[in-house]
Design a protein around this motif. Structure first.
Motif, PDB file in Angstrom:
ATOM      1  N   THR A  44      -6.562  -1.170   6.618  1.00 19.98           N
ATOM      2  CA  THR A  44      -5.869  -1.683   5.438  1.00 19.98           C
ATOM      3  C   THR A  44      -6.856  -2.333   4.474  1.00 19.98           C
ATOM      4  O   THR A  44      -6.789  -2.116   3.254  1.00 19.98           O
ATOM      5  CB  THR A  44      -4.798  -2.706   5.849  1.00 19.98           C
ATOM      6  N   LEU A  53      -4.607   2.651  -1.161  1.00 18.41           N
ATOM      7  CA  LEU A  53      -3.415   2.519  -0.330  1.00 18.41           C
ATOM      8  C   LEU A  53      -2.456   3.667  -0.651  1.00 18.41           C
ATOM      9  O   LEU A  53      -2.137   3.905  -1.819  1.00 18.41           O
ATOM     10  CB  LEU A  53      -2.722   1.180  -0.570  1.00 18.41           C
ATOM     11  N   LEU A 198       1.802  -4.613   3.339  1.00 18.83           N
ATOM     12  CA  LEU A 198       1.730  -3.232   2.863  1.00 18.83           C
ATOM     13  C   LEU A 198       2.954  -2.884   2.017  1.00 18.83           C
ATOM     14  O   LEU A 198       2.834  -2.236   0.972  1.00 18.83           O
ATOM     15  CB  LEU A 198       1.601  -2.273   4.052  1.00 18.83           C
ATOM     16  N   THR A 203       3.570   0.356  -0.380  1.00 19.81           N
ATOM     17  CA  THR A 203       3.317   1.357   0.659  1.00 19.81           C
ATOM     18  C   THR A 203       4.444   1.348   1.687  1.00 19.81           C
ATOM     19  O   THR A 203       4.783   0.288   2.224  1.00 19.81           O
ATOM     20  CB  THR A 203       1.984   1.087   1.373  1.00 19.81           C
ATOM     21  N   VAL A 205       5.698   1.893   5.275  1.00 20.60           N
ATOM     22  CA  VAL A 205       5.081   1.893   6.603  1.00 20.60           C
ATOM     23  C   VAL A 205       6.011   2.573   7.586  1.00 20.60           C
ATOM     24  O   VAL A 205       7.215   2.293   7.629  1.00 20.60           O
ATOM     25  CB  VAL A 205       4.784   0.456   7.082  1.00 20.60           C
TER      26      VAL A 205
END
Length: 286
Positions: A44, A53, A198, A203, A205
């Protein structure tokens, strides 16, 4: 270069996952060997610093993801220790002391003369040296493809028979049947913080788990080790539920539909199995 829409990060159990498993999306496989939670933090950090990302990041929750430091049999993550510690610090995640994680053995393992000797002997034993190639298959070398996934050499493919995988599953069962898989609650909480971060960056996940060989899993099922596997799987599902995301796959091959023919050893499945995990993820499968 553009940022891949999908990045999968896990250990060697995801090494065969290629761009063929997703539909009309750019893809990269950033697998490492013997992955731990610290590797997720390090990756990350690397992606964040490079402004790469992805829209979707698939993170592997394996059977040792939440194992306490002192119970582990590999410390390969130390290669990215600085990135891990920097990312953890930014999320207010407590990291183990330097002396707890950097033993003399860890340093000697990272700078091993014996390992260097083995690599030199390996290079001298082959008829040709590894070079960039456009070939899809090598007779002698395993290939890392442009999408980051691995293609086994013809030599290895010949080795990976159902008989070989069964023998390996039985041997690993004998070796592991009395072991336990501890869960460090601080590591579980740390993964939750990483997911939150995240998601705050836009993003999505996905937590993913790959199965064990059917014989290995069935024999382990009624042992304390098997109970630990089920608890770890539940931790992944609980994390996904708490953070309104997805937990895909399972340690149980029957839940996914992966027969013995899709395994090359006790816990590595081929793409025929992995595609079923990807197909269970909305807006992802091929």
């Amino acid at each position: 270069p553009t940022t891949p829409e999908i990045i999968v990060f896990g250990g060697s159990r995801f090494q065969e996952a290629s761009s063929k498993l997703v539909k009309n999306k750019s893809f990269y496989n950033a697998f490492v060997h013997s992955d731990y939670l610290e590797d997720m933090f390090a990756l990350t950090k690397l992606l964040l610093d490079a402004k790469r990302l992805p829209k979707t990041l698939i993170l592997s929750v394996r059977y040792q993801t939440f194992l306490p430091f002192e119970k582990r049999d590999s410390n390969d993550w130390l290669t990215f220790a600085s990135e891990y510690r920097a990312m953890a610090k930014s999320l207010s995640v407590t990291t183990p002391s330097f002396f707890k994680t950097f033993s003399l053995k860890d340093w000697t393992d990272m700078f091993s003369v014996e390992a260097l000797k083995q690599q030199l002997e390996l290079r001298q034993s082959v008829a040709s040296q590894p070079v960039p190639t456009k070939e899809a298959l090598s007779k002698e070398f395993d290939l890392i493809k442009a999408d980051g996934s691995m293609a086994w050499s013809a030599k290895h493919q010949k080795l990976f028979t159902e008989e070989y995988a069964l023998k390996d599953a039985l041997n690993k069962f004998k070796r592991n049947q009395k072991k336990r898989l501890e869960i460090d609650p601080e590591l579980v909480a740390a993964l939750g913080k990483l997911i939150e971060f995240l998601q705050s960056q836009g993003t999505r996940v996905v937590l993913a788990q790959t199965p064990f060989h059917p014989v290995y899993y069935s024999k382990m099922l009624n042992t304390p080790y098997g109970e630990d596997l089920q608890r770890i799987e539940m931790e992944a599902q609980n994390l996904a539920k708490a953070h309104k995301t997805i937990a895909a796959g399972s340690f149980d091959p029957n839940k996914i539909g992966c027969p013995v023919s899709t395994f090359i050893d006790w816990h590595h499945a081929n793409e025929e199995c992995l595609v079923k995990i990807f197909n269970a993820i909305p807006e992802l499968g091929s």
